[in-house]
Design an enzyme around this catalytic site. Structure first.
Site, short mmCIF file in Angstrom:
data_model
loop_
_atom_site.label_atom_id
_atom_site.label_comp_id
_atom_site.label_asym_id
_atom_site.label_seq_id
_atom_site.Cartn_x
_atom_site.Cartn_y
_atom_site.Cartn_z
N HIS A 152 -2.08 -3.49 -3.70
CA HIS A 152 -2.23 -2.22 -4.42
C HIS A 152 -3.03 -1.25 -3.58
O HIS A 152 -4.08 -1.61 -3.03
CB HIS A 152 -2.92 -2.46 -5.77
CG HIS A 152 -3.03 -1.22 -6.59
ND1 HIS A 152 -1.94 -0.68 -7.25
CD2 HIS A 152 -4.05 -0.37 -6.81
CE1 HIS A 152 -2.31 0.43 -7.86
NE2 HIS A 152 -3.59 0.65 -7.60
N SER A 181 -6.23 -3.27 -1.99
CA SER A 181 -6.62 -4.53 -2.63
C SER A 181 -5.41 -5.47 -2.66
O SER A 181 -4.30 -5.02 -2.94
CB SER A 181 -7.06 -4.29 -4.08
OG SER A 181 -8.12 -3.37 -4.16
N ASP A 208 -2.44 -4.47 -12.46
CA ASP A 208 -3.35 -4.26 -11.33
C ASP A 208 -4.75 -4.80 -11.62
O ASP A 208 -5.75 -4.31 -11.07
CB ASP A 208 -3.44 -2.76 -10.96
CG ASP A 208 -2.08 -2.22 -10.49
OD1 ASP A 208 -1.31 -3.00 -9.91
OD2 ASP A 208 -1.82 -1.03 -10.73
C1 GAR Z 1 2.48 0.02 -0.60
O1 GAR Z 1 1.60 0.97 -0.08
C2 GAR Z 1 1.84 -0.69 -1.77
O2 GAR Z 1 0.46 -0.72 -1.70
C3 GAR Z 1 2.31 0.12 -2.93
O3 GAR Z 1 3.60 0.53 -2.61
C4 GAR Z 1 3.70 0.69 -1.21
C5 GAR Z 1 5.00 0.06 -0.75
O4 GAR Z 1 5.24 0.36 0.57
N1 GAR Z 1 2.30 -0.66 -4.13
C6 GAR Z 1 1.93 -0.20 -5.32
O5 GAR Z 1 1.63 0.95 -5.51
C7 GAR Z 1 1.96 -1.23 -6.44
N2 GAR Z 1 1.19 -0.79 -7.55
P1 GAR Z 1 6.34 -0.45 1.39
O6 GAR Z 1 7.61 -0.47 0.55
O7 GAR Z 1 6.52 0.35 2.65
O8 GAR Z 1 5.80 -1.82 1.65
#
Ligand code: GAR
Length: 218
Positions: free
Chosen positions: A115, A142, A151
């Site tokens: 997250h 996190s 979360d």
């Molecule tokens: C990541 O930054 C992750 O932390 C976030 O989505 C992004 C996905 O990026 N997740 C959340 O917000 C979950 N609550 P990615 O598809 O390039 O890995």
């Protein structure tokens, strides 16, 4: 006369995504993950992460939520799909759906999430924007075990990034993701090596309980 050691069965990982899949890519690129990514499942058909999976020779599946009116019905179908792969670990890597208690209870202790905030601050969406609006001087990432509370599951690790005056959402997202890409493969490896466990609501590493805020990387 010696006995040939039985080869250890590779530990199996399923990764759930909704979008770009840069965290998935970091997991794919980790040479010492301690397990094999056997499937990638997305709720979005156009998620670029599905293409990343195919390019890496990993099964890529799409399960749309459109034909399910109830959240739990979707989650039950998703879990049927997941269980076909008999995973030891399920990694949420930008999977942007709220999970039902059915799902989080079923996979308690084997479900990880990343997250983009220093939890418990900024649960939910738009974390970079909210950090900027609040004028915070630090932000971060996190990684935690997933429980019923959105979360809110027990923390494994956090890493901080500094917020500078010229930062915007894009630059913050980049800083945060750099940390994610370093940490998520490491945490997955700890889990797959059997070093990291969830006992009740306590996270243990090598049998020792971690502090409530997890291990802090800065
Ligand atoms: C990541 O930054 C992750 O932390 C976030 O989505 C992004 C996905 O990026 N997740 C959340 O917000 C979950 N609550 P990615 O598809 O390039 O890995």
């Amino acid at each position: 006369m010696g006995f040939a050691a039985e080869p250890l069965e590779a530990r199996r990982v399923v990764v759930l995504i909704s979008g770009n899949g840069s965290n998935l890519q970091a997991l794919i690129d980790e040479p010492d993950l301690g397990g094999e990514i056997v499937a990638v499942i997305s709720d979005q058909p156009a998620a670029y992460g599905l293409e990343r999976a195919r390019q890496a020779g990993i099964e890529a599946k799409h399960l749309s939520a459109k034909s399910f009116s109830q959240r739990e019905d979707y989650d039950r179908e998703l879990s049927r799909l997941i269980d076909d792969y008999q995973p030891d670990l399920i990694i949420l890597a930008g999977f942007m759906r709220i999970l039902s208690p059915f799902f989080t209870i079923k996979y308690h202790g084997k479900l990880l999430n990343v997250h983009p905030s220093l939890l418990p601050k900024y649960k939910g969406l738009n974390t970079h924007q909210r950090v900027l609006e609040a004028g915070d001087s630090e932000h971060g990432v996190s990684i935690h075990f997933v429980t019923e509370e959105l979360d809110g599951g027990p923390l494994i690790v956090q890493a901080k990034v500094s917020v500078e005056v010229d930062d915007d959402e894009t630059s913050l997202a980049k800083k945060v993701q750099q940390q994610e890409h370093q940490l998520y493969p490491l945490i997955a490896r700890w889990y797959l090596q059997g070093r990291l466990q969830l006992k009740g609501d306590t996270v243990t590493l090598d049998g020792q309980p971690l502090p409530k805020e997890g291990v802090l990387y800065s």
